[in-house]
Design a protein around this motif. Structure first.
Motif, short mmCIF file in Angstrom:
data_model
loop_
_atom_site.label_atom_id
_atom_site.label_comp_id
_atom_site.label_asym_id
_atom_site.label_seq_id
_atom_site.Cartn_x
_atom_site.Cartn_y
_atom_site.Cartn_z
N GLN A 77 41.22 58.91 31.13
CA GLN A 77 40.26 58.22 30.26
C GLN A 77 39.05 57.76 31.07
O GLN A 77 37.91 57.91 30.63
CB GLN A 77 40.92 57.03 29.58
CG GLN A 77 41.89 57.42 28.50
CD GLN A 77 42.57 56.21 27.88
OE1 GLN A 77 42.12 55.08 28.02
NE2 GLN A 77 43.67 56.44 27.20
N LEU A 78 39.30 57.21 32.25
CA LEU A 78 38.21 56.76 33.11
C LEU A 78 37.31 57.93 33.50
O LEU A 78 36.08 57.84 33.45
CB LEU A 78 38.77 56.09 34.37
CG LEU A 78 37.73 55.63 35.38
CD1 LEU A 78 36.91 54.48 34.82
CD2 LEU A 78 38.40 55.26 36.68
N ILE A 79 37.92 59.05 33.87
CA ILE A 79 37.16 60.24 34.24
C ILE A 79 36.27 60.70 33.08
O ILE A 79 35.09 60.98 33.27
CB ILE A 79 38.11 61.38 34.67
CG1 ILE A 79 38.73 61.05 36.03
CG2 ILE A 79 37.39 62.73 34.72
CD1 ILE A 79 39.91 61.93 36.40
N LEU A 80 36.82 60.75 31.88
CA LEU A 80 36.06 61.22 30.73
C LEU A 80 34.90 60.28 30.42
O LEU A 80 33.78 60.74 30.13
CB LEU A 80 36.98 61.38 29.51
CG LEU A 80 38.03 62.48 29.64
CD1 LEU A 80 39.00 62.42 28.46
CD2 LEU A 80 37.39 63.86 29.75
N VAL A 81 35.13 58.99 30.51
CA VAL A 81 34.06 58.02 30.22
C VAL A 81 32.99 58.05 31.30
O VAL A 81 31.80 58.09 31.02
CB VAL A 81 34.64 56.59 30.07
CG1 VAL A 81 33.53 55.55 30.03
CG2 VAL A 81 35.50 56.51 28.82
N MET A 82 33.41 58.03 32.57
CA MET A 82 32.45 57.94 33.67
C MET A 82 31.72 59.26 33.93
O MET A 82 30.78 59.30 34.71
CB MET A 82 33.12 57.43 34.95
CG MET A 82 33.70 56.03 34.83
SD MET A 82 32.61 54.78 34.07
CE MET A 82 31.24 54.74 35.22
N SER A 83 32.13 60.32 33.27
CA SER A 83 31.44 61.60 33.41
C SER A 83 30.30 61.74 32.41
O SER A 83 29.61 62.75 32.38
CB SER A 83 32.42 62.76 33.24
OG SER A 83 33.36 62.76 34.29
N THR A 116 34.97 54.29 41.73
CA THR A 116 34.59 55.37 40.81
C THR A 116 33.64 54.85 39.74
O THR A 116 32.64 55.49 39.42
CB THR A 116 35.85 55.97 40.15
OG1 THR A 116 36.68 56.52 41.17
CG2 THR A 116 35.49 57.05 39.14
N ILE A 117 33.95 53.68 39.21
CA ILE A 117 33.08 53.08 38.19
C ILE A 117 31.70 52.80 38.78
O ILE A 117 30.68 53.19 38.22
CB ILE A 117 33.71 51.78 37.63
CG1 ILE A 117 34.98 52.11 36.82
CG2 ILE A 117 32.70 51.02 36.76
CD1 ILE A 117 35.83 50.90 36.48
#
Length: 135
Positions: free
Chosen positions: A49-55, A81-82
């Motif tokens: 979820q983090l990857i999808l949002v931060m991309s 990452t954020i």
């Protein structure tokens, strides 16, 4: 649905989605692109979820408990990452119970608490400046 299919979905749905960033973050967080989401642990799903949002190259990122379900060793990487993947000039709103883990990266903190039919909001600014990594 696999991670690869989720990335494809985000790529088609959001014009500001950066697939290259998503692939890089997948590798950094040791997630296999062909893995089925239903077979992933809660922590792995949180990472995805983090990857999808931060991309995404958004103006506002809203993250609800981004450190929930993730082991303490991974928390620092997630915070990094954020910080290193949000669009320059964008705002990041994080709701969390893990204040000690994130307060070192914040520009402003707002505490919200509910007591007997009222909501109390306390805001404070941090005085220290932090350096933001650029992509």
């Amino acid at each position: 649905m696999t991670i690869k299919q989720a990335i494809k979905y985000f790529e088609e749905f959001y014009e500001n989605f950066n697939t290259e960033t998503a692939i890089k973050l997948l590798k950094d967080l040791d997630l296999e692109i062909d893995k089925k989401i239903s077979q992933m642990s809660k922590g792995m799903q949180e990472k995805l979820q983090l990857i999808l949002v931060m991309s995404r190259e958004a103006e506002l990122y809203i993250l609800d408990e981004p450190l929930g379900g993730v082991d303490p060793a991974t928390r620092d990487y997630i915070l990094d990452t954020i910080l290193s993947n949000f669009k320059e000039g964008a705002s990041v709103l994080i709701s969390t119970h893990l204040i000690a883990d994130i307060e070192k990266i914040l520009d402003e903190v707002i505490f919200i608490g509910k007591r007997r039919n009222s909501i109390n909001i306390i805001s404070r600014r941090t005085k220290k400046k932090r350096k933001r990594k650029h992509r």
